[in-house]
Design a protein around this motif. Structure first.
Motif, short mmCIF file in Angstrom:
data_model
loop_
_atom_site.label_atom_id
_atom_site.label_comp_id
_atom_site.label_asym_id
_atom_site.label_seq_id
_atom_site.Cartn_x
_atom_site.Cartn_y
_atom_site.Cartn_z
N ARG A 12 -21.09 2.85 -27.59
CA ARG A 12 -19.97 2.17 -26.92
C ARG A 12 -18.77 2.01 -27.85
O ARG A 12 -17.63 2.33 -27.48
N GLU A 13 -18.99 1.54 -29.06
CA GLU A 13 -17.88 1.26 -29.97
C GLU A 13 -17.20 2.54 -30.43
O GLU A 13 -15.98 2.58 -30.60
N GLY A 14 -17.98 3.61 -30.64
CA GLY A 14 -17.37 4.87 -31.01
C GLY A 14 -16.48 5.43 -29.93
O GLY A 14 -15.39 5.98 -30.19
N ALA A 15 -16.94 5.32 -28.67
CA ALA A 15 -16.13 5.79 -27.55
C ALA A 15 -14.84 4.98 -27.43
O ALA A 15 -13.75 5.53 -27.18
N LEU A 16 -14.93 3.67 -27.62
CA LEU A 16 -13.75 2.82 -27.56
C LEU A 16 -12.77 3.14 -28.68
O LEU A 16 -11.55 3.16 -28.49
N LEU A 17 -13.30 3.40 -29.88
CA LEU A 17 -12.43 3.75 -31.01
C LEU A 17 -11.68 5.05 -30.69
O LEU A 17 -10.46 5.14 -30.91
N ALA A 18 -12.41 6.04 -30.20
CA ALA A 18 -11.78 7.32 -29.88
C ALA A 18 -10.72 7.15 -28.79
O ALA A 18 -9.63 7.75 -28.87
N ASP A 19 -11.01 6.35 -27.79
CA ASP A 19 -10.04 6.12 -26.71
C ASP A 19 -8.77 5.45 -27.25
O ASP A 19 -7.65 5.81 -26.85
N ALA A 20 -8.93 4.47 -28.14
CA ALA A 20 -7.76 3.81 -28.72
C ALA A 20 -6.95 4.78 -29.55
O ALA A 20 -5.71 4.78 -29.50
N ALA A 21 -7.64 5.63 -30.32
CA ALA A 21 -6.94 6.61 -31.15
C ALA A 21 -6.21 7.64 -30.29
O ALA A 21 -5.11 8.09 -30.65
N ALA A 22 -6.80 8.01 -29.16
CA ALA A 22 -6.20 9.05 -28.32
C ALA A 22 -4.87 8.62 -27.72
O ALA A 22 -4.03 9.47 -27.41
N ARG A 23 -4.67 7.32 -27.54
CA ARG A 23 -3.42 6.85 -26.93
C ARG A 23 -2.43 6.31 -27.96
O ARG A 23 -1.44 5.66 -27.59
N THR A 24 -2.68 6.58 -29.25
CA THR A 24 -1.87 6.00 -30.31
C THR A 24 -1.39 7.09 -31.26
O THR A 24 -2.13 8.04 -31.57
N ASP A 25 -0.19 6.94 -31.75
CA ASP A 25 0.37 7.87 -32.75
C ASP A 25 -0.49 7.82 -34.01
O ASP A 25 -0.74 6.74 -34.55
N PRO A 26 -0.95 8.97 -34.51
CA PRO A 26 -1.75 8.97 -35.74
C PRO A 26 -1.05 8.32 -36.94
O PRO A 26 -1.71 7.86 -37.87
N ALA A 27 0.28 8.28 -36.91
CA ALA A 27 1.02 7.66 -38.01
C ALA A 27 1.22 6.16 -37.83
O ALA A 27 1.82 5.51 -38.69
N ALA A 28 0.68 5.59 -36.75
CA ALA A 28 0.86 4.16 -36.50
C ALA A 28 0.17 3.34 -37.59
O ALA A 28 -0.95 3.66 -38.00
N PRO A 29 0.82 2.29 -38.07
CA PRO A 29 0.17 1.42 -39.06
C PRO A 29 -1.00 0.67 -38.43
O PRO A 29 -1.04 0.45 -37.22
N VAL A 30 -1.94 0.28 -39.28
CA VAL A 30 -3.12 -0.47 -38.84
C VAL A 30 -2.96 -1.90 -39.36
O VAL A 30 -3.21 -2.17 -40.54
N PRO A 31 -2.53 -2.85 -38.54
CA PRO A 31 -2.26 -4.21 -39.02
C PRO A 31 -3.44 -4.87 -39.71
O PRO A 31 -3.26 -5.64 -40.65
#
Length: 251
Positions: A12-31
């Motif tokens: 579950r958590e891996g799928a959620l991580l991938a989904d979040a990454a797919a909709r986000t710019d790879p250069a986005a900062p990670v707060p």
């Protein structure tokens, strides 16, 4: 928690991580990890998944050496391939752990009832914490973790990682912290001294008491929740929270 429950959480958590990454710019900062961009987070987690797949799949009696580390980490995907590369490594890890026998014999680095129980638990929480990081990069809160799973993650951090000799959570004079889940049975009494952190599954008066839902405790103690955020309340010496922020890091 049972191995099957940890496998379900990892899936579950891996799928959620991938989904979040797919909709986000790879250069986005990670707060929640200020030194990282999203691509760094995804690369790190994907490499850890491949590293564990090699250890479990090949029944390695020791961690990979530098040459093995490089082999597992290559080739590095470009931004366009990053999410698919992560999904492939996550799927391979799930397949390897699911197929592993109950009497699996391989290297581990924390006490556990078996190597298979260790690696399924460790990868479930590795992935869950970094899923929170991916959500922070995406600017979304993401789903809350189940209380039982969150308490399990708190216990792994406190009773596993931070009781090791390399832990930096130290104090010149003994000080105590009571951690108490408000939505479950989790109770941990921490004694911080010059020695490695001592942890008891107990509830006693302490210099600082931290109470809150297991999800919020999970994020707070993994340094993913700012002090004062969520539904966490504290009573006593709040300077111990600052000590925690500075010293409770996992490398």
């Amino acid at each position: 928690m049972e191995i099957t429950a940890h496998l379900d959480a990892l899936r579950r958590e891996g799928a959620l991580l991938a989904d979040a990454a797919a909709r986000t710019d790879p250069a986005a900062p990670v707060p929640t990890c200020p030194e990282w961009r999203l691509r760094d987070l995804v690369l790190h987690t994907g490499r850890v998944h491949r590293w564990v797949t090699a250890i479990v799949g090949d029944r390695l009696p020791a961690p990979l050496d530098a040459e093995g580390e490089r082999a597992v980490g290559e080739p590095q995907p470009g931004d366009a391939e990053l999410v698919d590369w992560f999904r492939a490594g996550h799927a391979a890890l799930l397949d390897t752990l699911t197929a592993a026998p109950a009497d699996l014999d391989c290297w581990t680095f924390l006490p556990a009832r078996s190597p298979l129980a260790f690696w399924t638990r460790r990868q479930a929480h590795e992935t869950a914490v970094h899923r929170v990081d991916a959500d922070s990069a995406a600017g979304t809160e993401g789903p809350r973790t189940d209380p039982e799973f969150a308490q399990d993650g708190v216990d792994e951090l406190l009773s596993g990682f931070l009781t090791r000799g390399r832990s930096g959570v130290r104090s010149e004079r003994p000080r105590t912290v009571q951690v108490r889940a408000s939505d479950g049975p989790g109770r941990w009494l921490l004694t911080i001294s010059r020695e490695p952190l001592a942890v008891e599954p107990a509830e006693k008066p302490a210099d600082l008491t931290i109470t809150g839902p297991a999800h919020d405790l999970y994020l707070l103690l993994w340094n993913r929740l700012p002090t004062g955020a969520g539904q966490v309340t504290t009573t006593g010496d709040d300077s111990l929270l600052e000590l925690w922020r500075e010293a409770a890091t996992i490398r």
